[in-house]
Every structure is written in C-alpha cells, then in structure tokens.
Motif scaffolding. Structure first.
Motif, PDB file in Angstrom:
ATOM      1  N   VAL A  80       0.933  -1.285  -0.099  1.00 18.65           N
ATOM      2  CA  VAL A  80       0.074  -0.121  -0.045  1.00 18.65           C
ATOM      3  C   VAL A  80       0.911   1.135  -0.170  1.00 18.65           C
ATOM      4  O   VAL A  80       1.787   1.152   0.780  1.00 18.65           O
ATOM      5  CB  VAL A  80      -0.834  -0.063   1.228  1.00 18.65           C
ATOM      6  N   ASN A  81       0.546   2.188  -1.030  1.00 15.03           N
ATOM      7  CA  ASN A  81       1.419   3.232  -0.975  1.00 15.03           C
ATOM      8  C   ASN A  81       0.659   4.595  -0.471  1.00 15.03           C
ATOM      9  O   ASN A  81      -0.728   4.510  -0.570  1.00 15.03           O
ATOM     10  CB  ASN A  81       1.905   3.573  -2.369  1.00 15.03           C
ATOM     11  N   TYR A  82       1.191   5.602   0.053  1.00 18.43           N
ATOM     12  CA  TYR A  82       0.658   6.855   0.931  1.00 18.43           C
ATOM     13  C   TYR A  82       1.066   7.822   0.465  1.00 18.43           C
ATOM     14  O   TYR A  82       2.342   8.114   0.299  1.00 18.43           O
ATOM     15  CB  TYR A  82       0.805   6.435   2.358  1.00 18.43           C
ATOM     16  N   ALA A  83       0.272   8.947   0.348  1.00 17.19           N
ATOM     17  CA  ALA A  83       0.827  10.425   0.162  1.00 17.19           C
ATOM     18  C   ALA A  83      -0.449  11.281   0.610  1.00 17.19           C
ATOM     19  O   ALA A  83      -1.534  10.861   0.924  1.00 17.19           O
ATOM     20  CB  ALA A  83       0.982  10.835  -1.021  1.00 17.19           C
ATOM     21  N   ARG A  84      -0.143  12.340   1.381  1.00 20.61           N
ATOM     22  CA  ARG A  84      -0.870  13.485   1.870  1.00 20.61           C
ATOM     23  C   ARG A  84      -0.861  14.487   0.893  1.00 20.61           C
ATOM     24  O   ARG A  84       0.013  15.061   0.474  1.00 20.61           O
ATOM     25  CB  ARG A  84      -0.686  13.864   3.227  1.00 20.61           C
ATOM     26  N   VAL A  85      -2.182  15.286   0.342  1.00 26.35           N
ATOM     27  CA  VAL A  85      -2.005  16.261  -0.497  1.00 26.35           C
ATOM     28  C   VAL A  85      -3.205  17.121   0.112  1.00 26.35           C
ATOM     29  O   VAL A  85      -4.364  16.939   0.543  1.00 26.35           O
ATOM     30  CB  VAL A  85      -2.509  15.814  -1.795  1.00 26.35           C
ATOM     31  N   THR A  86      -3.004  18.522  -0.118  1.00 26.91           N
ATOM     32  CA  THR A  86      -3.850  19.510   0.221  1.00 26.91           C
ATOM     33  C   THR A  86      -4.573  20.110  -1.075  1.00 26.91           C
ATOM     34  O   THR A  86      -3.622  20.456  -2.101  1.00 26.91           O
ATOM     35  CB  THR A  86      -3.327  20.580   1.116  1.00 26.91           C
ATOM     36  N   PHE A  87      -5.743  20.250  -1.367  1.00 27.05           N
ATOM     37  CA  PHE A  87      -6.353  20.624  -2.603  1.00 27.05           C
ATOM     38  C   PHE A  87      -6.848  21.951  -2.262  1.00 27.05           C
ATOM     39  O   PHE A  87      -7.991  22.194  -1.904  1.00 27.05           O
ATOM     40  CB  PHE A  87      -7.610  19.817  -3.114  1.00 27.05           C
ATOM     41  N   ASP A  88      -5.988  23.080  -2.451  1.00 28.66           N
ATOM     42  CA  ASP A  88      -6.335  24.426  -2.426  1.00 28.66           C
ATOM     43  C   ASP A  88      -7.246  25.038  -3.312  1.00 28.66           C
ATOM     44  O   ASP A  88      -8.043  26.045  -3.024  1.00 28.66           O
ATOM     45  CB  ASP A  88      -5.044  25.359  -2.199  1.00 28.66           C
ATOM     46  N   LYS A  89      -7.108  24.682  -4.425  1.00 32.37           N
ATOM     47  CA  LYS A  89      -7.782  25.347  -5.452  1.00 32.37           C
ATOM     48  C   LYS A  89      -8.781  24.442  -6.001  1.00 32.37           C
ATOM     49  O   LYS A  89      -8.707  23.247  -6.199  1.00 32.37           O
ATOM     50  CB  LYS A  89      -6.675  25.399  -6.785  1.00 32.37           C
ATOM     51  N   ALA A  90     -10.009  25.052  -6.300  1.00 34.31           N
ATOM     52  CA  ALA A  90     -11.264  24.415  -6.804  1.00 34.31           C
ATOM     53  C   ALA A  90     -10.886  23.960  -7.981  1.00 34.31           C
ATOM     54  O   ALA A  90     -10.148  24.635  -8.962  1.00 34.31           O
ATOM     55  CB  ALA A  90     -12.495  25.174  -6.865  1.00 34.31           C
ATOM     56  N   GLY A  91     -11.465  23.095  -8.650  1.00 34.80           N
ATOM     57  CA  GLY A  91     -11.275  22.457 -10.070  1.00 34.80           C
ATOM     58  C   GLY A  91     -11.417  20.964 -10.344  1.00 34.80           C
ATOM     59  O   GLY A  91     -11.666  20.182  -9.303  1.00 34.80           O
ATOM     60  N   ASP A  92     -11.209  20.431 -11.549  1.00 35.30           N
ATOM     61  CA  ASP A  92     -11.099  19.048 -11.667  1.00 35.30           C
ATOM     62  C   ASP A  92      -9.813  18.652 -11.915  1.00 35.30           C
ATOM     63  O   ASP A  92      -9.154  19.082 -12.660  1.00 35.30           O
ATOM     64  CB  ASP A  92     -12.169  18.697 -12.882  1.00 35.30           C
ATOM     65  N   TYR A  93      -9.337  17.721 -10.930  1.00 32.97           N
ATOM     66  CA  TYR A  93      -7.896  16.975 -11.191  1.00 32.97           C
ATOM     67  C   TYR A  93      -8.118  15.648 -11.698  1.00 32.97           C
ATOM     68  O   TYR A  93      -8.855  14.944 -11.313  1.00 32.97           O
ATOM     69  CB  TYR A  93      -7.583  16.840  -9.611  1.00 32.97           C
ATOM     70  N   LEU A  94      -7.116  15.614 -12.712  1.00 31.62           N
ATOM     71  CA  LEU A  94      -7.356  14.180 -13.625  1.00 31.62           C
ATOM     72  C   LEU A  94      -5.992  13.551 -12.680  1.00 31.62           C
ATOM     73  O   LEU A  94      -5.255  13.698 -12.191  1.00 31.62           O
ATOM     74  CB  LEU A  94      -6.721  14.852 -14.981  1.00 31.62           C
ATOM     75  N   VAL A  95      -6.506  12.265 -12.624  1.00 32.20           N
ATOM     76  CA  VAL A  95      -5.763  11.039 -12.206  1.00 32.20           C
ATOM     77  C   VAL A  95      -5.298  10.101 -13.281  1.00 32.20           C
ATOM     78  O   VAL A  95      -6.281   9.638 -13.768  1.00 32.20           O
ATOM     79  CB  VAL A  95      -6.373  10.463 -10.825  1.00 32.20           C
ATOM     80  N   VAL A  96      -4.034   9.924 -13.256  1.00 32.47           N
ATOM     81  CA  VAL A  96      -3.718   9.247 -14.268  1.00 32.47           C
ATOM     82  C   VAL A  96      -2.728   8.182 -14.062  1.00 32.47           C
ATOM     83  O   VAL A  96      -1.871   8.245 -12.829  1.00 32.47           O
ATOM     84  CB  VAL A  96      -3.020   9.991 -15.736  1.00 32.47           C
ATOM     85  N   CYS A  97      -2.644   6.898 -14.845  1.00 32.42           N
ATOM     86  CA  CYS A  97      -1.612   5.981 -14.541  1.00 32.42           C
ATOM     87  C   CYS A  97      -0.236   6.086 -15.492  1.00 32.42           C
ATOM     88  O   CYS A  97      -0.382   6.469 -16.612  1.00 32.42           O
ATOM     89  CB  CYS A  97      -2.204   4.592 -14.853  1.00 32.42           C
ATOM     90  N   ASN A  98       0.932   6.189 -14.770  1.00 35.48           N
ATOM     91  CA  ASN A  98       2.092   6.545 -15.325  1.00 35.48           C
ATOM     92  C   ASN A  98       2.964   5.511 -15.550  1.00 35.48           C
ATOM     93  O   ASN A  98       4.026   5.693 -15.581  1.00 35.48           O
ATOM     94  CB  ASN A  98       2.586   7.935 -14.892  1.00 35.48           C
ATOM     95  N   GLU A  99       2.369   4.314 -15.600  1.00 32.20           N
ATOM     96  CA  GLU A  99       3.387   3.030 -15.382  1.00 32.20           C
ATOM     97  C   GLU A  99       2.635   2.081 -16.567  1.00 32.20           C
ATOM     98  O   GLU A  99       1.372   1.747 -16.390  1.00 32.20           O
ATOM     99  CB  GLU A  99       3.371   2.431 -14.254  1.00 32.20           C
TER     100      GLU A  99
END
Ligand code: HEC
Ligand SMILES: [Cu+2]
Length: 248
Positions: free
Chosen positions: A108-127
């Motif tokens: 299991v991999n983990y990261a923490r992120v804060t979304f300050d700006k409204a909008g649509d964020y794209l999630v992609v596979c880069n492998e």
C-alpha cells in the motif's frame, strides 16, 4: 589512514544531506510518497469523510481503471491517499499536485495532499500496464458543492489533544493552568487578550487560527514573542480549536 578519513567525511556528508532533506520535508509539510508496510492491501475503493476538510481516500488501481473513478471534495481539503492494486503494477499521478505514487502488488502506498484550488483534477496511470493503459484515468472534483461534515465527531476532540502533543505545542503551552513559556491553554478560548500594541481581542476561532498560522501577527502584552511557525494542516487547527473550547 587517509582512506579512513575520506570515508568518514563521505559518511558525515551523506548523513548531513539526509538531515537537511528530512528537515526541509518537515518544514514545508510535504507528504513524501511512502510505502506502508503495516497496512494490508485492499480491494475496495472509497472516500471517508473524516472531519471538515479532512478526507481519507482509498484508491484501487486495476486494468484499466481506478476505483473510485470520480469523487468530490471541498476546496482547502487535506486528503490522506492510500493506493493498492488489484493486479499488476500501476502508477497514480494526480495532475497539478505533487502526488505521484506507484501501486505495487502486495503493498500500500501513501501520500498526503491538500487541494487548495477548486477545479477538476485528473488522475492518470503513468506506469505502462497493458493495452488500455492510456485510458486508465479518474477524476477528483474539488468543489464547494459538497456538503461539509456538520459537527466534528468526538474523535476530532481526542484528535485535537493528540495533535497538540504531536506538534510539540505542549512543550510551551500547558493544558492545566500551569506556568509555561507560551501561556496556558486552560481557559484561553473566549478570553480577552491584551496585546502588546495596546489593543484587545477575544480569543475566538479566528484569533487562535491566526496565532498558529502567523505567530507574530498578534503578540500578547508582557509576553516574549518567540513562537515558531509550525506547519499545522488547517483541519488539524480546527481540531485544536474544538479541543481548546473544552479546556475551560
Ligand atoms: C517554542 C515554544 C512554542 C511552541 C512550540 C508553540 N508555541 Fe504557541 N506561543 C508561544 C509563545 C511564546 C506565545 C506568546 C507570544 C504571542 O502571543 O504570539 C504563544 C502564543 C500562542 C497562542 C496565543 C495565546 C494567547 O495567550 O493569546 C496560541 C493560540 C498558540 N500559541 C498556539 C500554539 C499551538 C497550537 C502550538 C502547536 C502547534 C504552539 N502554540 C506551539 C510559544 C510556543
Ligand atoms: Cu495502469
């Protein structure tokens, strides 16, 4: 014994470098991608609304999609992201953020992120993960149209105390009225504060939030300034404030 000295110098240099990196990461509040060894891989994607503006998101990567494929969260939210794979190795990048994780079978991999700006964020596979790799994507909608969590659940109160301890606040602020460098937190909430510049403020939510985010903005009369700026996430500050309200 010149070799010995060179080796010692090299080791010291590497350690110093590691120290500087660790410190920078801590100061900037950067969530480094981490491979968690104590969390079991999961096969169900979900969003857990933990507190106002605080989310936990479980992503499952599989050929060739992410679950959950679409989620909506509020601007200013901090999300703890856990990533697992149901089949082969995938990547997960949230475009426009610094999240770039690997989904490795059995981990299991983990990261923490804060979304300050409204909008649509794209999630992609880069492998590269097979023939439909280029179609593997998900979306995170960061929008005000998501209902905020109403009252903070009791866990947040316990959380507020833990955050004060974890962040080292209790080294300078007592919780029980005892003498301390930064003054006690007991009875602070709602009290009148006389400031060094001669004005008075009430210790309300805004004052406490500001005292943590910009320690030098308002200095209490007769107290030495010297509170360090600490990178406390907004949701943690909310939890701290809720806890301080109970310390009357
Ligand atoms: C190294 C010591 C130190 C640490 C660590 C520290 N503070 Fe402070 N804090 C101070 C001092 C000194 C003041 C008084 C100066 C001022 O008014 O800004 C202060 C003032 C405050 C005030 C305003 C208090 C009042 O009497 O009006 C709040 C709220 C506060 N700190 C919260 C926190 C929180 C939350 C943390 C942990 C995230 C924290 N502090 C960590 C030293 C510290
Ligand atoms: Cu993939």
């Amino acid at each position: 014994m010149i070799e010995k000295r060179i080796i010692t110098a090299a080791v010291v240099f590497v350690l110093a470098l590691a120290g500087v990196i660790a410190l920078t990461v801590k100061q900037l509040g950067i969530g480094l991608p981490t491979c968690l060894t104590d969390v079991r891989p999961f096969l169900e994607g979900k969003v857990i609304d933990q507190a106002p503006k605080r989310y936990e998101i479980h992503y499952v990567a599989r050929m060739w999609r992410f679950e959950p494929a679409e989620i909506s969260i509020r601007p200013g939210s901090t999300a703890d992201i856990y990533l697992s794979t149901a089949d082969v190795t995938h990547g997960m990048q949230i475009v426009g953020t610094n999240v770039n994780l690997m989904a490795v079978p059995g981990a299991v991999n983990y990261a923490r992120v804060t979304f300050d700006k409204a909008g649509d964020y794209l999630v992609v596979c880069n492998e590269y993960c097979g023939i439909q790799h280029h179609n593997m994507a998900a979306r995170i909608h960061v929008t005000d149209k998501v209902a905020a969590v109403a009252a903070p659940p009791p866990a947040v109160l316990a959380g507020g105390r833990k955050i004060l301890e974890d962040q080292g606040c209790t080294a300078c602020h007592s919780l029980d009225g005892g003498a301390s460098i930064g003054g006690t937190f007991k009875g602070l909430y709602g009290r009148k504060r006389e400031l060094a510049n001669g004005t008075t403020v009430i210790a309300d939510d805004a004052y406490i939030r500001e005292s943590i985010e910009k320690p030098d903005a308002k200095i209490v009369k007769g107290v030495d300034p010297g509170m360090p700026p600490l990178p406390v996430p907004p949701a943690d500050i909310t939890a701290i404030i809720e806890y301080l309200k109970t310390l009357q």
